[in-house]
Design a protein around this motif. Structure first.
Motif, PDB file in Angstrom:
ATOM      1  N   SER A  59      -9.455 -27.759 -41.252  1.00 31.83           N
ATOM      2  CA  SER A  59     -10.615 -27.472 -42.093  1.00 31.83           C
ATOM      3  C   SER A  59     -10.521 -26.126 -42.794  1.00 31.83           C
ATOM      4  O   SER A  59     -11.352 -25.803 -43.640  1.00 31.83           O
ATOM      5  CB  SER A  59     -11.889 -27.503 -41.246  1.00 31.83           C
ATOM      6  OG  SER A  59     -11.874 -26.450 -40.295  1.00 31.83           O
ATOM      7  N   GLU A 102     -10.628 -29.680 -36.797  1.00 36.56           N
ATOM      8  CA  GLU A 102     -10.980 -28.258 -36.807  1.00 36.56           C
ATOM      9  C   GLU A 102      -9.838 -27.428 -37.379  1.00 36.56           C
ATOM     10  O   GLU A 102     -10.038 -26.528 -38.179  1.00 36.56           O
ATOM     11  CB  GLU A 102     -11.299 -27.817 -35.368  1.00 36.56           C
ATOM     12  CG  GLU A 102     -11.648 -26.356 -35.242  1.00 36.56           C
ATOM     13  CD  GLU A 102     -11.822 -25.948 -33.785  1.00 36.56           C
ATOM     14  OE1 GLU A 102     -10.837 -26.055 -33.037  1.00 36.56           O
ATOM     15  OE2 GLU A 102     -12.924 -25.532 -33.413  1.00 36.56           O
ATOM     16  N   ARG A 103      -8.603 -27.768 -36.998  1.00 36.37           N
ATOM     17  CA  ARG A 103      -7.459 -26.971 -37.444  1.00 36.37           C
ATOM     18  C   ARG A 103      -7.151 -27.184 -38.929  1.00 36.37           C
ATOM     19  O   ARG A 103      -6.574 -26.326 -39.577  1.00 36.37           O
ATOM     20  CB  ARG A 103      -6.239 -27.312 -36.580  1.00 36.37           C
ATOM     21  CG  ARG A 103      -6.364 -26.818 -35.146  1.00 36.37           C
ATOM     22  CD  ARG A 103      -5.036 -26.909 -34.425  1.00 36.37           C
ATOM     23  NE  ARG A 103      -4.611 -28.290 -34.189  1.00 36.37           N
ATOM     24  CZ  ARG A 103      -4.972 -28.995 -33.132  1.00 36.37           C
ATOM     25  NH1 ARG A 103      -5.774 -28.466 -32.230  1.00 36.37           N
ATOM     26  NH2 ARG A 103      -4.546 -30.231 -32.972  1.00 36.37           N
ATOM     27  N   GLY A 161      -8.284 -14.787 -35.230  1.00 38.92           N
ATOM     28  CA  GLY A 161      -7.357 -15.098 -36.316  1.00 38.92           C
ATOM     29  C   GLY A 161      -5.956 -14.561 -36.087  1.00 38.92           C
ATOM     30  O   GLY A 161      -5.690 -13.810 -35.139  1.00 38.92           O
ATOM     31  N   PRO A 165     -11.562 -12.009 -37.728  1.00 39.72           N
ATOM     32  CA  PRO A 165     -10.705 -12.410 -38.859  1.00 39.72           C
ATOM     33  C   PRO A 165      -9.265 -11.965 -38.666  1.00 39.72           C
ATOM     34  O   PRO A 165      -8.967 -11.083 -37.854  1.00 39.72           O
ATOM     35  CB  PRO A 165     -11.355 -11.708 -40.044  1.00 39.72           C
ATOM     36  CG  PRO A 165     -12.037 -10.524 -39.446  1.00 39.72           C
ATOM     37  CD  PRO A 165     -12.522 -10.957 -38.097  1.00 39.72           C
ATOM     38  N   GLU A 201     -10.987 -23.313 -41.255  1.00 39.76           N
ATOM     39  CA  GLU A 201     -11.672 -22.347 -40.396  1.00 39.76           C
ATOM     40  C   GLU A 201     -10.718 -21.859 -39.313  1.00 39.76           C
ATOM     41  O   GLU A 201      -9.746 -22.532 -38.961  1.00 39.76           O
ATOM     42  CB  GLU A 201     -12.905 -22.987 -39.755  1.00 39.76           C
ATOM     43  CG  GLU A 201     -13.973 -23.411 -40.744  1.00 39.76           C
ATOM     44  CD  GLU A 201     -15.181 -23.997 -40.036  1.00 39.76           C
ATOM     45  OE1 GLU A 201     -15.147 -24.073 -38.796  1.00 39.76           O
ATOM     46  OE2 GLU A 201     -16.135 -24.381 -40.724  1.00 39.76           O
ATOM     47  N   ILE A 202     -11.017 -20.681 -38.790  1.00 38.86           N
ATOM     48  CA  ILE A 202     -10.219 -20.172 -37.671  1.00 38.86           C
ATOM     49  C   ILE A 202     -10.531 -21.031 -36.448  1.00 38.86           C
ATOM     50  O   ILE A 202     -11.688 -21.147 -36.044  1.00 38.86           O
ATOM     51  CB  ILE A 202     -10.556 -18.695 -37.390  1.00 38.86           C
ATOM     52  CG1 ILE A 202     -10.175 -17.829 -38.592  1.00 38.86           C
ATOM     53  CG2 ILE A 202      -9.840 -18.209 -36.134  1.00 38.86           C
ATOM     54  CD1 ILE A 202     -10.588 -16.376 -38.462  1.00 38.86           C
ATOM     55  N   ARG A 213     -12.911 -17.295 -31.466  1.00 37.06           N
ATOM     56  CA  ARG A 213     -11.924 -17.694 -32.482  1.00 37.06           C
ATOM     57  C   ARG A 213     -11.268 -16.426 -33.009  1.00 37.06           C
ATOM     58  O   ARG A 213     -11.911 -15.618 -33.688  1.00 37.06           O
ATOM     59  CB  ARG A 213     -12.617 -18.452 -33.617  1.00 37.06           C
ATOM     60  CG  ARG A 213     -13.324 -19.727 -33.163  1.00 37.06           C
ATOM     61  CD  ARG A 213     -14.300 -20.234 -34.221  1.00 37.06           C
ATOM     62  NE  ARG A 213     -14.951 -21.454 -33.773  1.00 37.06           N
ATOM     63  CZ  ARG A 213     -14.573 -22.684 -34.134  1.00 37.06           C
ATOM     64  NH1 ARG A 213     -13.530 -22.845 -34.947  1.00 37.06           N
ATOM     65  NH2 ARG A 213     -15.206 -23.746 -33.686  1.00 37.06           N
ATOM     66  N   VAL A 232     -16.071 -14.637 -33.834  1.00 37.69           N
ATOM     67  CA  VAL A 232     -14.954 -14.921 -34.734  1.00 37.69           C
ATOM     68  C   VAL A 232     -14.375 -13.586 -35.207  1.00 37.69           C
ATOM     69  O   VAL A 232     -15.095 -12.754 -35.787  1.00 37.69           O
ATOM     70  CB  VAL A 232     -15.406 -15.758 -35.946  1.00 37.69           C
ATOM     71  CG1 VAL A 232     -14.223 -16.001 -36.892  1.00 37.69           C
ATOM     72  CG2 VAL A 232     -16.020 -17.075 -35.501  1.00 37.69           C
TER      73      VAL A 232
END
Length: 530
Positions: free
Chosen positions: A463, A460-461, A488, A525, A465-466, A486, A523
């Motif tokens: 990839s 996951e880390r 950012g 950003p 993505e957050i 998630r 999520v």
């Protein structure tokens, strides 16, 4: 003790309850030996003196068949019979909670779950508190009645309180989902209606044949309040008084949010006669002009807590509850059933609970009750005395890794649950739920971070993505971050403008009672400012 010996009971005398285990050690005169039901013919006796009360043996009619072979009391006589243990004659019915309406401060946390399933104290759910009380009180049969958004709640109870494991040792906890039948095509319309759907079937829901066919009393309680309580004194008062219904009550202050009907919440207020504990008046969610009728008028009122409120905790005689619920117009216990019972002349008594009790029906009270857990001398705590498990809290065992603090971390007045990873950050007066990841350079103040079910993975880390958790260099204050959020890098959640109510158009966050709530799975950003 060394003097413990074995005695035997003729199993023909107790066909429904073939074994009684008497627990006690070096008992003096006129002491109670508490017994529990199991499956052999053994009675374990510890240094009995002459006058022993063998408690709880409901069908123990021929006490002359008990022979003590303890060396100190070869002929233990004057054995007095008492009714079966409370745990085997009371069924607990836990109400699984409904939906928080749109605009209610708790609504953001109940969009995907029932209120009793909301995480509390880092590693628990609200439902764990009443279920722990039930187990500690020695009640052997409990049913959780669910309906709204129940998947998360059902899954948690099944894993945390597995029926097969508990039933072997006494307690039996099962989830009952509200359902449609040939007799009723509608879902439950209130707490009493939910109980009505299941009441006639409860006598058939038992793990084996070791329980009586029915119960003497029903304990009905909410699944979303915070308190430690032994229900045994409440039940004993109910039986000793001959009450049809007993309402457990607690004193509350003038500025209790639910009393002021903040966010649509509300409490039922009572007036209890100090002489005989009769409930003289009951009003569900009284309006402000009615409050003087209850102020300093009841048994249990205190100078700083002049009102006495129902805890949403009731004991009903079994036959009385069945008769009341035959009236299909009675849909809710507080709004309908209790006023009807009082108005029709039933014997309704009050029981004043003098311990900590908190109604967390508003976001602000839920937030404050969580943060209070980390303070020294908190009225409600999650830690048991090493020599006393009377306030133990039970929940699911998840086999998570220990919490890890990397680099220079400053943790002040906070709770960190299992599986957290904090990297070079400061946490002040906050609660971090399981598997919370706080990356370097963060400042978390006065906030609840509910975490995730599992630690974030390397995949996951990497990839792009957050990842779940809090990104580097974030500053979060006065916030509730729901599970799997998630966030950012460089995000600021401060509500500097002091907004009381508001929200985002895309449902990533909202502000309720001045607290920023980041929704489940949201999520945010990098460098976003709220």
């Amino acid at each position: 003790p060394a003097s413990t010996k074995l005695a035997y009971v003729n199993s023909k005398m107790v066909p429904s309850f073939p074994r009684f285990t008497a627990r006690g050690a070096r008992l003096g005169e006129n002491k109670v030996v508490s017994t529990s039901v199991a499956r052999s013919e053994e009675v374990r006796v510890a240094s009995l003196s002459e006058n022993v009360i063998l408690s709880d043996a409901k069908t123990f009619h021929s006490v002359s068949n008990l022979v003590s072979i303890s060396p100190k009391t070869p002929n233990a006589k004057n054995i007095i019979e008492e009714p079966l243990h409370l745990g085997d004659t009371v069924q607990a019915l836990v109400l699984g909670g409904g939906a928080a309406p749109r605009g209610h401060s708790m609504e953001p946390l109940t969009r995907r779950r029932a209120k009793p399933a909301i995480p509390f104290g880092g590693r628990y759910r609200l439902i764990d508190i009443p279920l722990s009380n039930i187990i500690r009180s020695g009640l052997n049969r409990a049913f959780v009645i669910t309906q709204y958004n129940s998947h998360s709640l059902n899954e948690h109870i099944t894993k945390a309180f597995p029926t097969s494991a508990l039933a072997r040792n006494g307690p039996f906890i099962e989830v009952l989902a509200t359902h449609q039948t040939n007799e009723s095509k509608e879902w439950a319309k209130g707490s009493a209606d939910a109980v009505r759907q299941w009441l006639s079937q409860l006598i058939y829901l038992s793990p084996d044949d070791s329980y009586p066919a029915d119960s003497e009393d029903y304990l009905v309680l909410s699944g979303e309040h915070v308190y430690h309580m032994d229900y045994s004194p409440l039940i004993r008062q109910h039986r000793a008084s001959g009450a049809d219904v007993t309402v457990s009550c607690a004193p509350v202050g003038r500025h209790t949010p639910a009393l002021a009907q903040v966010d649509g919440a509300g409490l039922g207020l009572v007036v209890i006669d100090p002489n005989n504990k009769d409930i003289l008046h009951f009003r569900e969610k009284p309006i402000s002009v009615e409050l003087p009728l209850f102020e300093n008028m009841s048994l249990g009122a205190e100078p700083d807590k002049p009102f006495v409120a129902s805890m949403g905790l009731y004991v009903f005689k079994a036959d009385v509850l069945k008769d009341l619920l035959k009236n299909t117009a009675l849909l809710d216990f507080g709004r309908d059933v209790l006023p009807y019972a009082i108005d029709t002349g039933m014997k309704v008594k009050g029981y004043v609970f003098d311990g900590y009790w908190e109604d967390v029906s508003t976001l602000r009270k839920f937030y404050e009750a969580n943060l209070a857990l980390a303070r020294p001398g908190a009225d409600f705590h999650l830690y048991s005395n090493a020599n006393d498990s009377s306030d133990s809290n039970f929940t699911q065992s998840r086999m998570l890794p220990p919490t890890k603090l990397s680099g220079l971390c400053n943790i002040e007045g906070s709770l960190l649950a299992d599986g957290c990873w904090v990297d070079n950050s400061t946490i002040r007066n906050s609660v971090l739920g399981m598997c919370t990841r706080i990356n370097k350079g963060c400042l978390i103040e006065d906030s609840i971070i509910m975490g995730s079910e599992t630690p974030g993975t390397a995949i996951e880390r990497s990839s792009g993505e957050i990842p779940a958790g809090i990104g580097a260099n974030c500053h979060i204050r006065n916030a509730v971050i729901d599970k799997h959020a998630r966030i950012g890098e460089g995000v600021k959640i401060l509500n500097k403008n002091g907004i009381v109510e508001g929200g985002s158009h895309d449902n990533r966050f909202c502000i309720r009672s001045g607290l920023v709530v980041v929704l489940k799975n949201a999520v945010l950003p990098k460098n976003m400012v709220i």
